[in-house]
Design a protein around this motif. Structure first.
Motif, short mmCIF file in Angstrom:
data_model
loop_
_atom_site.label_atom_id
_atom_site.label_comp_id
_atom_site.label_asym_id
_atom_site.label_seq_id
_atom_site.Cartn_x
_atom_site.Cartn_y
_atom_site.Cartn_z
N THR A 18 -12.19 -11.53 -4.45
CA THR A 18 -10.78 -11.67 -4.06
C THR A 18 -9.83 -10.96 -5.02
OG1 THR A 18 -10.62 -13.76 -5.32
CG2 THR A 18 -11.24 -13.92 -2.99
N TYR A 19 -10.37 -10.24 -5.99
CA TYR A 19 -9.55 -9.66 -7.07
C TYR A 19 -8.47 -8.72 -6.53
CZ TYR A 19 -8.45 -7.10 -11.37
OH TYR A 19 -7.81 -6.52 -12.43
N ASP A 20 -8.84 -7.75 -5.72
CA ASP A 20 -7.87 -6.78 -5.23
C ASP A 20 -6.73 -7.47 -4.49
OD1 ASP A 20 -9.58 -4.93 -6.28
OD2 ASP A 20 -9.76 -3.73 -4.45
N ARG A 21 -7.07 -8.42 -3.62
CA ARG A 21 -6.04 -9.09 -2.83
C ARG A 21 -5.10 -9.90 -3.72
NH1 ARG A 21 -9.08 -12.05 0.00
NH2 ARG A 21 -8.67 -14.12 -0.88
N GLU A 22 -5.67 -10.64 -4.68
CA GLU A 22 -4.84 -11.48 -5.54
C GLU A 22 -3.94 -10.65 -6.45
OE1 GLU A 22 -6.87 -14.54 -7.63
OE2 GLU A 22 -7.99 -15.22 -5.89
N ILE A 23 -4.51 -9.64 -7.08
CA ILE A 23 -3.75 -8.86 -8.06
C ILE A 23 -2.69 -8.00 -7.39
CG2 ILE A 23 -3.93 -6.95 -9.71
CD1 ILE A 23 -4.72 -9.63 -10.85
N MET A 24 -3.04 -7.29 -6.34
CA MET A 24 -2.12 -6.32 -5.76
C MET A 24 -1.21 -6.92 -4.70
SD MET A 24 -2.86 -3.96 -7.70
CE MET A 24 -1.62 -2.87 -7.03
N THR A 25 -1.70 -7.84 -3.90
CA THR A 25 -0.89 -8.38 -2.81
C THR A 25 -0.12 -9.61 -3.24
OG1 THR A 25 -2.48 -7.52 -1.21
CG2 THR A 25 -0.94 -9.20 -0.43
N GLN A 26 -0.82 -10.60 -3.80
CA GLN A 26 -0.15 -11.85 -4.12
C GLN A 26 0.69 -11.76 -5.40
OE1 GLN A 26 -3.22 -14.84 -4.15
NE2 GLN A 26 -3.87 -14.36 -2.07
N LEU A 27 0.23 -10.98 -6.38
CA LEU A 27 0.98 -10.87 -7.63
C LEU A 27 1.76 -9.57 -7.75
CD1 LEU A 27 -1.39 -12.44 -10.28
CD2 LEU A 27 0.80 -13.31 -9.48
N SER A 28 1.57 -8.65 -6.83
CA SER A 28 2.30 -7.37 -6.84
C SER A 28 2.23 -6.70 -8.20
CB SER A 28 3.77 -7.60 -6.44
OG SER A 28 3.86 -8.22 -5.18
N CYS A 29 1.03 -6.64 -8.77
CA CYS A 29 0.85 -6.08 -10.12
C CYS A 29 1.16 -4.58 -10.12
CB CYS A 29 -0.58 -6.32 -10.59
SG CYS A 29 -0.90 -5.73 -12.26
N THR A 30 2.02 -4.17 -11.04
CA THR A 30 2.39 -2.76 -11.15
C THR A 30 1.59 -2.03 -12.22
OG1 THR A 30 4.14 -3.21 -12.76
CG2 THR A 30 4.75 -3.28 -10.42
N GLY A 31 0.75 -2.74 -12.97
CA GLY A 31 0.01 -2.13 -14.07
C GLY A 31 -0.81 -0.92 -13.67
N PRO A 32 -1.64 -0.99 -12.62
CA PRO A 32 -2.44 0.18 -12.24
C PRO A 32 -1.59 1.40 -11.91
CG PRO A 32 -3.33 -1.79 -11.22
CD PRO A 32 -2.03 -2.19 -11.84
N ARG A 33 -0.47 1.19 -11.24
CA ARG A 33 0.41 2.31 -10.91
C ARG A 33 1.02 2.92 -12.17
NH1 ARG A 33 5.30 0.22 -8.15
NH2 ARG A 33 6.15 0.18 -10.27
N GLU A 34 1.50 2.07 -13.06
CA GLU A 34 2.12 2.55 -14.30
C GLU A 34 1.11 3.32 -15.15
OE1 GLU A 34 5.21 2.43 -15.32
OE2 GLU A 34 6.09 1.13 -13.78
N CYS A 35 -0.12 2.82 -15.22
CA CYS A 35 -1.16 3.48 -16.01
C CYS A 35 -1.48 4.85 -15.42
CB CYS A 35 -2.40 2.60 -16.05
SG CYS A 35 -3.70 3.19 -17.16
#
Length: 217
Positions: free
Chosen positions: A32-49
């Motif tokens: 469930t990692y991708d869904r939780e990090i990117m969809t539910q938490l809207s994590c911007t870290g991967p994009r910024e990196c």
């Protein structure tokens, strides 16, 4: 649902966890990692990196640049790099479950399951033009003793991009007054030089992120 996700994140960032314990948590979380990090938490870290690495490598021939994705997880940073035209990417992560999911995305040339620390990885000296590392620095994760190993595998003139939650620098004893001084000592030793240090908002909601870029000498 956000509350449940935040609890999961707190579990994965257990400061007392061993590397093996952390890897097990990520193995359990991988589905469930991708869904939780990117969809539910809207994590911007991967994009910024990925954006910071693209900026550092400006002018390079993208298909020829060789990149190591450190703490690669399921490949969230590499997916963005591939969309930018970087296709020669390897991954290293301590969780085989995460790497299994990353492999299905067909974005990596090589996947290495190993803990990134002071011990040598199965990688030759001066192999990569750049390292991308997003969320590798967190409670119970990588420590400053991994930095010489990151430098070892990058070619002189290459770049190391480190993106993580800024609060870890102040709230986690393993990093507080330790992580950035360790980086500075390596610069004093002539091993790398800092290119930029930028704090950005909303790594995920309400949490700032930081990206630090070094050039290997």
């Amino acid at each position: 649902m956000l509350a449940k996700t935040t609890t999961s994140l707190d579990t994965h960032h257990d400061p007392n966890s061993t590397p093996e314990g952390t890897a097990k948590c990520y193995n359990d979380w991988s589905g469930t990692y991708d869904r939780e990090i990117m969809t539910q938490l809207s994590c911007t870290g991967p994009r910024e990196c990925a954006d910071s690495l693209e900026k550092a490598l400006d002018g390079s021939t993208r298909k020829e640049v060789r990149i190591l994705d450190v703490a690669a997880g399921t490949g969230l940073v590499a997916e963005r790099l591939v969309r930018k035209g970087f296709t020669n990417i390897d991954a290293v992560d301590g969780s085989q479950g995460m790497l299994d999911l990353a492999e299905k995305k067909q974005i990596y040339r090589r996947l290495i399951c190993d803990f990134v620390g002071p011990n040598p990885l199965d990688i030759e000296n001066d192999t990569y033009d750049a390292i991308a590392c997003c969320a590798g620095f967190a409670a119970g994760h990588m420590k400053d003793d991994c930095l010489p190993e990151l430098i070892r595998v990058v070619k002189p003139g290459g770049y190391i991009v480190l993106t993580f939650r800024e609060e870890w620098l102040h709230q986690y004893e393993e990093y507080k007054d330790k992580l950035e001084p360790a980086m500075a000592r390596l610069q004093d030793q002539g091993l790398w030089e800092r290119v930029s240090r930028e704090i950005f908002p909303n790594y995920y909601p309400g949490k700032d992120g930081i990206t630090i870029v070094y050039k290997v000498l």
